[in-house]
Design an enzyme around this catalytic site. Structure first.
Site, PDB file in Angstrom:
ATOM      1  N   HIS A   1       0.853  -1.197   0.000  1.00 45.64           N
ATOM      2  CA  HIS A   1       0.000   0.000   0.000  1.00 45.64           C
ATOM      3  C   HIS A   1       0.883   1.238   0.000  1.00 45.64           C
ATOM      4  CE1 HIS A   1      -3.198   2.820   1.084  1.00 45.64           C
ATOM      5  NE2 HIS A   1      -4.011   1.879   0.684  1.00 45.64           N
TER       6      HIS A   1
ATOM      7  N   ASP B   1      -7.977  -5.197  -0.420  1.00 47.74           N
ATOM      8  CA  ASP B   1      -8.407  -6.009  -1.566  1.00 47.74           C
ATOM      9  C   ASP B   1      -8.082  -7.488  -1.433  1.00 47.74           C
ATOM     10  OD1 ASP B   1      -7.444  -3.137  -3.279  1.00 47.74           O
ATOM     11  OD2 ASP B   1      -9.490  -3.916  -3.214  1.00 47.74           O
TER      12      ASP B   1
END
Ligand code: SDX
Length: 393
Positions: free
Chosen positions: A271, A328
């Site tokens: 991320h 996700d």
């Protein structure tokens, strides 16, 4: 105060804007919407309540929430001409392309209510988007399987209405599973906003030119479709499925990732901001275990996902790069268990992110000093050169 943070890795990290909406501490793995921790909202709130919070910066009273839900309910229908729109797409059109086209088209039906500087027109534009995006999303799916486009049923709540339009048929009675509706409602909460991510920054940047909310959100839908952003939830399922098809050898896959084989990434990991476990991923992982444990036939992809996470979190290659599961990594497994095809996963992300896009766009419109506007660059091209006519080259 200039917004410049640090000169890092040869480029400048800048704060593109200031915002009062979402707070993230990437190192500590903290996420709060308008000051409320994400785990509290996921456990104790509803998606419409969180949408109201993001847009109006206050948890609604029961009356305010009821009025908000009613205002949305009476706008769930698309104009009849717009239903024809879906007939023009090829059946295998990607639903994100259908979504962004349809959202742009919405603005053509409401040309008398597009002015970003008119608070009433801004309000009704947000309500219409909240109301119609689930209908558009369901139509994108129905189109892809050649089924008739259903009308919304306003006796149902927001998420149940979407599920019935998506999976219901005019030929049979379809009862929405309230447990799955609650899980999807919670997943929408987890996706509702995430400060200046790629798609939200896109919504703000497009809106900073004076473009209307529909055009700005359509641009955000396009940004979200990329596999490194909202498209990652579909890419995770494709990755897990490929590992399964290749015999389920998770260690072999991890070796390919570490060898940086072209196009081989641990999708759903890493991320730009979280250098710790994404707090949303922890909540989704628990929901995935709960939902998939009720399935008659366990999904082998869940075991592969658990094994991948276990190996990666113990492997210095990932730990040294601060690569942890993000939002996700597990969501796709739940969406698959609910019956959504992989192509629809990013559409579900967009449905969740919509109130955040609306709130961020409104904040930008209401604060002229706070526009992303026109980012600058570090010029690294040629110094000035003399033009040479083509007959001299
Ligand atoms: C979302 O911004 C947001 O808030 C987004 C989002 C939201 O709610 O809006 O949270 C939603 O987009 C989540 C992210 C979903 N994307 C994916 O899961 C795709 C896989 N992840 C990566 O592509 C990547 O991690 C990024 C793009 C998400 C973030 O990349 P970073 O942190 O900027 O790091 P980087 O690309 O500079 O990589 C640093 C190192 C590199 O290795 P080295 O060059 O140092 O040897 O880590 C490696 C990268 O190769 N790396 C990965 C990896 N992610 C980074 N290696 C393997 N698998 C990965 N997933």
């Amino acid at each position: 105060e200039t917004g410049y943070v640090t000169l890092d890795q040869g480029f400048v990290n800048t704060a593109s804007c200031s915002s009062t909406i979402t707070y993230i501490d990437g190192d500590a793995g903290i996420l709060r919407y308008r000051g409320y921790p994400i785990d509290q909202l996921a456990e104790r709130s509803t998606f419409l309540e969180v949408s109201y919070l993001l847009i109006h910066d206050a948890l609604p009273t029961p009356a305010e929430l009821a009025e908000f839900a009613d205002k949305i309910r009476v706008h769930t229908l698309l104009q009849e001409e717009m239903r024809q729109f879906f007939g023009g797409f090829p059946r295998d059109a990607h639903p994100m392309a259908v979504l962004s086209s349809a959202v742009t088209a919405l603005s053509t039906f409401y040309q008398d209510a597009l002015d970003p500087n008119d608070p009433e027109q801004v309000e009704i534009s947000g309500i219409r988007l909240m109301a119609k995006l689930p209908t558009i999303a369901a139509y994108a799916y129905k189109k892809s399987i050649g089924h008739p486009l259903p009308y919304p049923d306003n006796s149902l709540d927001y998420v149940q209405n979407f599920l019935r339009m998506t999976f219901g048929l005019p030929t049979v009675q379809y009862d929405v599973d309230p447990t799955l509706a609650k899980v999807l409602d919670m997943l929408f909460i987890l996706h509702a906003d995430h400060e200046q991510n790629c798609s939200t920054s896109t919504v703000r940047l497009v809106g900073s030119s004076g473009a209307n909310l529909y055009s700005s959100v359509a641009a955000g839908v396009n940004a979200l479709s990329g596999p490194l952003h909202g498209g990652a939830n579909s890419a995770v399922l494709e990755m897990l499925e490929q590992i399964r098809v290749d015999g389920g050898d998770v260690d072999a896959f991890v070796r390919r990732v570490k060898a940086k084989e072209k196009g081989v990434k641990l999708m759903g990991f890493g991320h730009r901001v979280y250098k710790n476990y994404d707090p949303r991923a922890a909540i989704v992982k628990k929901a995935a275990q709960d939902v998939l444990s009720t399935m008659a036939k366990p999904d082998p992809l869940l075991e592969i996902a658990f094994k991948l996470e276990e190996i990666a979190l113990a492997d210095d290659y990932f730990v040294s790069r601060k690569l942890y599961p993000n939002v996700d990594f597990y969501t796709g497994l739940i969406y698959k268990a609910m019956g959504f095809p992989t192509k629809m996963f990013t559409v579900l992300f967009a449905l969740g992110r919509l109130p955040g896009w609306i709130a961020q766009w409104r904040e930008m419109v209401n604060d002229p000093a706070n526009k992303i506007g026109r980012p600058r660059q570090l010029y690294t091209g040629s110094p000035e050169r003399e033009f040479v006519p083509i007959d001299k080259r």
